[in-house]
Scaffold this motif. Sequence first.
Motif, mmCIF file in Angstrom:
data_model
loop_
_atom_site.group_PDB
_atom_site.id
_atom_site.type_symbol
_atom_site.label_atom_id
_atom_site.label_comp_id
_atom_site.label_asym_id
_atom_site.label_seq_id
_atom_site.Cartn_x
_atom_site.Cartn_y
_atom_site.Cartn_z
ATOM 1 N N TYR A 64 32.743 45.107 50.174
ATOM 2 C CA TYR A 64 31.889 44.136 49.578
ATOM 3 C C TYR A 64 31.841 42.914 50.359
ATOM 4 C CZ TYR A 64 30.954 47.195 45.825
ATOM 5 O OH TYR A 64 30.660 48.537 44.923
ATOM 6 N N ILE A 65 30.660 42.310 50.440
ATOM 7 C CA ILE A 65 30.541 40.978 51.193
ATOM 8 C C ILE A 65 29.764 40.095 50.339
ATOM 9 C CG2 ILE A 65 28.976 39.811 52.741
ATOM 10 C CD1 ILE A 65 29.279 41.844 54.750
ATOM 11 N N GLU A 119 39.844 35.971 53.800
ATOM 12 C CA GLU A 119 40.325 35.311 55.240
ATOM 13 C C GLU A 119 39.993 36.428 56.231
ATOM 14 O OE1 GLU A 119 44.534 33.615 57.125
ATOM 15 O OE2 GLU A 119 44.489 34.788 54.875
ATOM 16 N N ASN A 120 39.113 35.861 57.399
ATOM 17 C CA ASN A 120 38.795 36.535 58.526
ATOM 18 C C ASN A 120 37.798 37.611 58.294
ATOM 19 O OD1 ASN A 120 40.871 34.896 59.934
ATOM 20 N ND2 ASN A 120 42.453 36.690 59.594
ATOM 21 N N LYS A 121 37.081 37.496 57.224
ATOM 22 C CA LYS A 121 35.952 38.213 56.821
ATOM 23 C C LYS A 121 34.621 37.705 56.879
ATOM 24 C CE LYS A 121 38.857 41.656 54.163
ATOM 25 N NZ LYS A 121 39.011 42.526 52.780
ATOM 26 N N LYS A 122 33.564 38.187 56.197
ATOM 27 C CA LYS A 122 32.360 37.826 56.315
ATOM 28 C C LYS A 122 31.765 37.329 54.794
ATOM 29 C CE LYS A 122 30.966 40.715 60.069
ATOM 30 N NZ LYS A 122 32.118 41.688 59.794
ATOM 31 N N LYS A 308 38.669 26.856 55.724
ATOM 32 C CA LYS A 308 39.922 27.262 55.184
ATOM 33 C C LYS A 308 40.402 28.677 55.299
ATOM 34 C CE LYS A 308 42.852 25.771 51.212
ATOM 35 N NZ LYS A 308 42.753 25.034 49.987
ATOM 36 N N GLN A 309 39.311 29.449 54.999
ATOM 37 C CA GLN A 309 39.581 30.852 54.899
ATOM 38 C C GLN A 309 39.317 31.715 56.202
ATOM 39 O OE1 GLN A 309 37.680 31.058 50.282
ATOM 40 N NE2 GLN A 309 36.575 32.013 52.120
ATOM 41 N N HIS A 310 38.848 31.005 57.088
ATOM 42 C CA HIS A 310 38.271 31.378 58.477
ATOM 43 C C HIS A 310 37.266 32.295 58.500
ATOM 44 C CE1 HIS A 310 41.621 29.082 60.509
ATOM 45 N NE2 HIS A 310 42.513 29.376 59.523
ATOM 46 N N THR A 311 36.298 32.439 57.394
ATOM 47 C CA THR A 311 35.177 33.329 57.112
ATOM 48 C C THR A 311 34.161 33.050 58.078
ATOM 49 O OG1 THR A 311 36.122 33.052 54.920
ATOM 50 C CG2 THR A 311 33.995 34.035 55.347
ATOM 51 N N ASN A 312 33.635 34.119 58.591
ATOM 52 C CA ASN A 312 32.399 34.092 59.231
ATOM 53 C C ASN A 312 30.987 34.270 58.216
ATOM 54 O OD1 ASN A 312 30.518 34.432 61.157
ATOM 55 N ND2 ASN A 312 30.792 36.682 61.980
ATOM 56 N N VAL A 313 30.425 33.291 58.287
ATOM 57 C CA VAL A 313 29.065 33.095 57.483
ATOM 58 C C VAL A 313 27.872 33.148 57.912
ATOM 59 C CG1 VAL A 313 28.531 31.701 55.485
ATOM 60 C CG2 VAL A 313 30.910 31.533 56.361
ATOM 61 N N LEU A 314 26.876 33.965 57.428
ATOM 62 C CA LEU A 314 25.661 33.767 57.979
ATOM 63 C C LEU A 314 24.950 33.011 56.668
ATOM 64 C CD1 LEU A 314 23.102 34.846 59.028
ATOM 65 C CD2 LEU A 314 22.939 36.819 57.478
ATOM 66 N N ALA A 389 26.425 42.133 59.636
ATOM 67 C CA ALA A 389 27.523 43.106 58.849
ATOM 68 C C ALA A 389 28.091 43.928 60.080
ATOM 69 C CB ALA A 389 26.893 43.817 57.781
ATOM 70 N N ALA A 390 27.468 44.032 61.100
ATOM 71 C CA ALA A 390 27.921 45.055 62.242
ATOM 72 C C ALA A 390 29.014 44.496 63.117
ATOM 73 C CB ALA A 390 26.898 45.737 62.998
ATOM 74 N N LEU A 391 29.051 43.069 63.004
ATOM 75 C CA LEU A 391 29.950 42.366 63.811
ATOM 76 C C LEU A 391 31.333 42.720 63.390
ATOM 77 C CD1 LEU A 391 28.344 38.734 63.972
ATOM 78 C CD2 LEU A 391 28.247 40.428 65.760
ATOM 79 N N PRO A 392 32.319 42.670 64.461
ATOM 80 C CA PRO A 392 33.667 42.819 63.944
ATOM 81 C C PRO A 392 34.228 41.468 63.074
ATOM 82 C CG PRO A 392 33.681 42.384 66.261
ATOM 83 C CD PRO A 392 32.231 42.285 65.863
ATOM 84 N N ASN A 393 35.111 41.882 62.204
ATOM 85 C CA ASN A 393 35.903 40.669 61.552
ATOM 86 C C ASN A 393 36.956 40.206 62.548
ATOM 87 O OD1 ASN A 393 34.569 41.058 59.092
ATOM 88 N ND2 ASN A 393 36.049 42.584 58.167
ATOM 89 N N LYS A 394 36.949 38.795 62.434
ATOM 90 C CA LYS A 394 37.787 38.209 63.226
ATOM 91 C C LYS A 394 38.198 36.725 62.875
ATOM 92 C CE LYS A 394 34.791 36.328 66.821
ATOM 93 N NZ LYS A 394 34.579 36.227 68.110
ATOM 94 N N ARG A 395 39.191 35.938 63.381
ATOM 95 C CA ARG A 395 39.524 34.715 62.716
ATOM 96 C C ARG A 395 38.554 33.752 63.566
ATOM 97 N NH1 ARG A 395 43.948 32.785 60.566
ATOM 98 N NH2 ARG A 395 44.799 30.626 60.830
ATOM 99 N N TYR A 396 37.601 32.774 62.549
ATOM 100 C CA TYR A 396 36.808 32.054 63.068
ATOM 101 C C TYR A 396 37.460 30.628 62.757
ATOM 102 C CZ TYR A 396 32.783 34.959 64.364
ATOM 103 O OH TYR A 396 32.125 35.960 64.862
#
Length: 429
Positions: A64-65, A119-122, A308-314, A389-396
């Motif tokens: 879930y996002i 962490e490292n998610k979206k 802090k969470q290194h979350t990738n955000v739209l 959503a199709a982008l790979p999860n990674k540390r931002y």
Amino acid sequence: MSNKRRLWQIFGPVICAFLLLLIVFLLPWERTFSKQSVYEAANSQTTTVFKGVGMKREAYKNGYIPFYGSSELSRFDPLHPSVIAEKYNRNYRPFLLGGPGSQSLAQYIGMQGTAKQLENKKAVVIISPQWFTKQGQNPQAFDLYYSPLQTTMFLLNAKNNKTDRYAAQRIASMPTVKSGIIKNCLKKVARGEKLTGWDRFLIKNRQRMLTNEDNFFSTFQVRNRVDKIEQRAKLLPDKYSQAALKKVADEQAEMHTNSNNLGIDNTFYRTRLSKKVLKKLKGSQKHFDYVKSPEYADFELMLNQFAKQHTNVLFIIPPINAKWMKYTGLSQKMYQESVAKIERQLTSQGFENIADLSKDGGKKYFMEDTIHLGWNGWVAVDKYVKKFAALPNKRYNYDMSNYYYSKSWQNKTGVKPLNLSNKDSLKDQ
């Protein structure tokens, strides 16, 4: 029979029940949630789910996002993100977080219990420039969404830095946060003081009770929208395409806005905009200002939590119904200046995934009512969400600045729009 025995017969059972209840709530225990209950919670938008932790943690571990927003998430037409994700079996499911009045400060508190899971998610954030008023966070609305449980989590992890001091000061200033251990500790953190061992002991016990309450009651009062989602999904074409979605959007919107010339949903128009109300609202927003607001500093709290969470955000910035803006006198120039200010705050710190829809309020069937995204608006949002959503999860990693907590930034005017070459990249890929 002695008086002592009589008193025990009367009050003994009550005392025993109270002690038993206290023991139950103080003993740590875990609970698992079924896939169905998580799905129902993800679309329920209840304050119970918003303020809780366990259900969200379970959801984020399973694809879930979080979609952080406010009342626009309640507009469940066939093009709503939850309906599209279900119909086309997307590799994600939206977890809807927010409702009317769930502004940045309430959302920030609601993020405290899920830092590890994101962490490292979206995440997706729908920003409402209408939050950015002179007052900022509405105290009555804050009361609806305030989570004592996640406030204890904030306190136990608080450091002596600008973000935590500012957050503690803002939370403590809200009328709903009454005197007691939580408020006392918030004031200490706001002053840059370290919590004592006794403070932490009391907060941990309070947290244990609140966690058990969350585990007990998190599935109560969940608004079951599964049937609604399935019914709406039947109106979508079996094969996904933007053109096919737009066709459905146009058909649905034409059917639901045929009672007025403002492009507003018939039910909303009938129930909320009587002739008397409309007359009062004509020209009523000409002096509205979203450029100067404490909300910019509260918004920075959310951004720091993502960092802090290194979350990738739209980030999605919606428009306002252009016909409604003209009718109420709301300044498009002012609105665009507030959008420019939000975008500057984002991009200068490394948040570059922005779906700027702020100029699309005049497009046909884009809005469902006066300020909320509707049929074609959700189709436009899906262009971004699908690619994101199709982008790979990674540390931002982000480059955060304490300047955005300052009064200087809160009251700054004249911020120019940025020339963002990557602003539409997710849509156009």
